[in-house]
Design an enzyme around this catalytic site. Structure first.
Site, mmCIF file in Angstrom:
data_model
loop_
_atom_site.group_PDB
_atom_site.id
_atom_site.type_symbol
_atom_site.label_atom_id
_atom_site.label_comp_id
_atom_site.label_asym_id
_atom_site.label_seq_id
_atom_site.Cartn_x
_atom_site.Cartn_y
_atom_site.Cartn_z
ATOM 1 N N ASP A 155 80.517 -144.419 -35.998
ATOM 2 C CA ASP A 155 79.236 -144.946 -36.481
ATOM 3 C C ASP A 155 78.335 -145.431 -35.351
ATOM 4 O OD1 ASP A 155 80.697 -147.095 -35.647
ATOM 5 O OD2 ASP A 155 80.740 -148.130 -37.578
ATOM 6 N N CYS A 158 81.850 -147.233 -32.114
ATOM 7 C CA CYS A 158 83.288 -146.963 -32.030
ATOM 8 C C CYS A 158 83.963 -147.639 -30.843
ATOM 9 C CB CYS A 158 83.542 -145.456 -32.015
ATOM 10 S SG CYS A 158 82.752 -144.571 -30.644
ATOM 11 N N HIS A 277 84.025 -139.874 -28.709
ATOM 12 C CA HIS A 277 84.413 -140.916 -29.662
ATOM 13 C C HIS A 277 85.543 -141.736 -29.052
ATOM 14 C CE1 HIS A 277 85.128 -142.862 -33.492
ATOM 15 N NE2 HIS A 277 86.395 -142.507 -33.449
#
Length: 293
Positions: A155, A158, A277
């Site tokens: 989002d 992370c 990520h």
């Protein structure tokens, strides 16, 4: 007819608004990616340019497909509406008309089904792709340390979310919002340590004080992605080393000068369609069970 037109405009406006938001989030992410790569690292700069172009192509294609799907759905709705109107003229005692709310639910269900099918197809293709290969390598690296990945939402928060999770295991209740705030404050009070690594993507020049202030404001007030600079600041704030595990390179440790057990993050380059990520880690269930027995 007027109600149908209003509904059609509402659907298209919502889609356009969401597309605009996703583009803004992507630009914030891209800015973070650029900021994390030193200006003189030509190899990584070249790779960054390719990665950015790929992200923009993927988002453009996704938006185009969603817009086409919406137009197709609206066109089908119009055809259904015309058919119903004609049947009203020639038939008596026809079954009750489907309500607008029911149509919206059915349309939403159809779009969700199509989305799930696209995800399933992507997962099948990915079995031999970069994401699968990366996940397999990371699983081996973590298993050797009796660890496994703990998923953190993708989002924009992370990296901070992964650190929040790691700190929670140490009974430290710092939230993502608190971590962002402290990071911005530390970077602003130690600007000489961070400014040399931040350059304007348009000019290539080092950030001005005003640009640096905006960068720090974004850390607090937006979902701007965190990178190596923010990790460095956080290691000093927490006075704790932070270790970043990755599939295709040795672990990176920031804050090595602090004599504590490191907080451990997993960096994934191919985790999602938008690219990089961070995840947290947790003890492997089997090994934890063995240690308790």
């Amino acid at each position: 007819m007027e109600e149908a037109l209003v509904e059609e405009l509402d659907d298209e406006e919502q889609l356009v608004r969401r597309h605009r938001k996703e583009k803004k989030e992507l630009q914030a992410k891209i800015q973070g990616m650029k900021n994390a790569v030193p200006k003189n690292d030509k190899k990584r700069r070249k790779q960054l340019t390719e990665d950015v172009a790929k992200l923009e192509r993927e988002m453009e294609q996704k938006h185009r497909e969603e817009l086409e799907q919406l137009k197709l759905t609206l066109k089908e709705s119009k055809i259904d509406s015309v058919a119903v109107n004609i049947s009203d003229l020639v038939l008596e005692n026809q079954p009750p008309r489907i309500s607008k709310a029911q149509k919206r639910r059915e349309k939403k269900a159809a779009l969700e089904k199509e989305r799930e099918e696209r995800i399933a197809e992507a997962e099948i293709e990915n079995l031999s792709g970069a994401r699968h290969v990366e996940s397999e390598k990371l699983a081996q690296i973590l298993a050797a340390r009796e660890l496994e990945i703990k998923q953190i939402p993708s989002d924009g928060h992370c990296m901070y979310g992964a650190l929040e999770d790691q700190l929670r295991e140490q009974n430290c209740a710092l939230t993502v919002a608190a971590l962002r705030k402290q990071t911005a404050e530390y970077m602003q009070s130690h600007s000489e340590d961070f400014l040399p690594f931040l350059t304007n993507p348009n000019t290539g020049n080092m950030y001005t004080p005003e640009e640096f202030g905006k960068y720090c404001d974004d850390i607090v007030n937006t979902a701007a992605w965190g990178g190596q600079l923010e990790l460095r600041a956080l290691s000093h704030i927490l006075q704790t080393p932070i270790e970043i595990l990755q599939a295709d390179a040795p672990p990176i440790v920031v804050g090595e000068e602090y004599p504590k057990n490191p907080l451990i993050l997993v960096y994934m380059r191919h985790a999602y369609g938008l690219g990089e990520h961070y995840n947290s880690v947790t003890r492997l269930v089997n090994s934890a069970t063995e240690n308790c027995s």
